[in-house]
Write a protein that holds these residues in place. Structure first.
Motif, mmCIF file in Angstrom:
data_model
loop_
_atom_site.group_PDB
_atom_site.id
_atom_site.type_symbol
_atom_site.label_atom_id
_atom_site.label_comp_id
_atom_site.label_asym_id
_atom_site.label_seq_id
_atom_site.Cartn_x
_atom_site.Cartn_y
_atom_site.Cartn_z
ATOM 1 N N UNK A 103 0.817 -1.221 0.000
ATOM 2 C CA UNK A 103 0.000 0.000 0.000
ATOM 3 C C UNK A 103 0.850 1.270 0.000
ATOM 4 N N UNK A 104 2.082 1.194 0.439
ATOM 5 C CA UNK A 104 2.943 2.380 0.430
ATOM 6 C C UNK A 104 3.135 2.929 -0.980
ATOM 7 N N UNK A 105 3.247 2.045 -1.968
ATOM 8 C CA UNK A 105 3.512 2.489 -3.332
ATOM 9 C C UNK A 105 2.350 3.275 -3.934
ATOM 10 N N UNK A 106 1.148 3.101 -3.411
ATOM 11 C CA UNK A 106 0.018 3.878 -3.936
ATOM 12 C C UNK A 106 -0.079 5.257 -3.275
ATOM 13 N N UNK A 109 27.968 6.565 -3.041
ATOM 14 C CA UNK A 109 27.016 7.051 -2.037
ATOM 15 C C UNK A 109 25.620 7.035 -2.636
ATOM 16 N N UNK A 110 24.620 7.070 -1.768
ATOM 17 C CA UNK A 110 23.226 7.068 -2.207
ATOM 18 C C UNK A 110 22.431 8.036 -1.333
ATOM 19 N N UNK A 111 21.413 8.660 -1.914
ATOM 20 C CA UNK A 111 20.454 9.473 -1.170
ATOM 21 C C UNK A 111 19.066 8.934 -1.495
ATOM 22 N N UNK A 112 18.192 8.857 -0.489
ATOM 23 C CA UNK A 112 16.845 8.317 -0.662
ATOM 24 C C UNK A 112 15.852 9.244 0.036
ATOM 25 N N UNK A 113 14.732 9.550 -0.648
ATOM 26 C CA UNK A 113 13.673 10.385 -0.079
ATOM 27 C C UNK A 113 12.327 9.756 -0.423
ATOM 28 N N UNK A 114 11.447 9.662 0.552
ATOM 29 C CA UNK A 114 10.085 9.181 0.327
ATOM 30 C C UNK A 114 9.159 10.387 0.425
ATOM 31 N N UNK A 115 8.357 10.627 -0.624
ATOM 32 C CA UNK A 115 7.453 11.771 -0.656
ATOM 33 C C UNK A 115 6.056 11.320 -1.039
ATOM 34 N N UNK A 116 5.057 12.101 -0.662
ATOM 35 C CA UNK A 116 3.672 11.830 -1.059
ATOM 36 C C UNK A 116 3.595 11.749 -2.573
ATOM 37 N N UNK A 117 2.757 10.873 -3.079
ATOM 38 C CA UNK A 117 2.548 10.713 -4.517
ATOM 39 C C UNK A 117 2.232 12.068 -5.142
ATOM 40 N N UNK A 118 2.879 12.368 -6.252
ATOM 41 C CA UNK A 118 2.598 13.600 -6.989
ATOM 42 C C UNK A 118 3.417 14.801 -6.561
ATOM 43 N N UNK A 119 4.168 14.715 -5.469
ATOM 44 C CA UNK A 119 5.024 15.832 -5.049
ATOM 45 C C UNK A 119 6.146 16.015 -6.070
ATOM 46 N N UNK A 120 6.675 17.206 -6.136
ATOM 47 C CA UNK A 120 7.760 17.509 -7.075
ATOM 48 C C UNK A 120 9.001 16.674 -6.761
ATOM 49 N N UNK A 121 9.754 16.416 -7.789
ATOM 50 C CA UNK A 121 11.023 15.697 -7.624
ATOM 51 C C UNK A 121 11.957 16.537 -6.762
#
Length: 152
Positions: free
Chosen positions: A13-16, A52-64
């Protein structure tokens, strides 16, 4: 073994509800642009490791979180083969040697081909001693003197 590229993806459900954005810092290249939801981030076929890596989780539809044009870099594999004095085809790809060195065996024919997932093609022709330039060939056709060449 080193990581050259990665793909990250939320499950269930997170992916939706959310997008997962990530980018990598690559050896000798630096930070690549942001990828999201399973896209490739990093390099393929270049033997460059992720540093190195950077990861961000944002609400669907938010700007990159930043630019998204080039999250990955890869080499197109170009395949080729040649016939030398041994009369059998010797394969090569992406800079590897096809043929012989130091054995005084001249090339007689070549074939060059791009992978099927690349749009476009490659054309080539060869110049034979005492004959001159041959016809242009393309996409894996043999160019040169094929007498005595054995198929592999």
């Amino acid at each position: 073994m080193n990581i050259e590229a990665l793909q990250l993806q939320l499950s269930d459900s997170l992916s939706s509800q959310y997008d997962l954005w990530y980018r990598v810092h690559v050896q000798d290249i630096g930070w690549l642009d942001w990828a999201k939801n399973g896209e490739v981030a990093g390099t393929t076929g270049m033997a460059k490791h992720v540093e190195a890596v950077q990861v961000i989780m944002q609400k669907k539809g938010a700007s990159a979180p930043g630019p998204t044009d080039s999250p990955s870099v890869g080499l197109v594999t170009i395949n080729y083969s040649s016939v030398s004095g041994s009369s059998s085809w010797a394969n090569g790809a992406n800079g590897a040697t096809s043929g012989t060195m130091g054995q005084d065996l001249p090339l007689h024919a070549i074939r060059v081909q791009l992978p099927t997932n690349v749009s476009g093609g490659v054309s080539y022709k060869t110049h034979l001693s005492n004959i001159g330039w041959g016809q242009a060939c393309a996409n894996g056709s043999a160019s040169g003197d094929l007498s005595g060449a054995q198929e592999i």
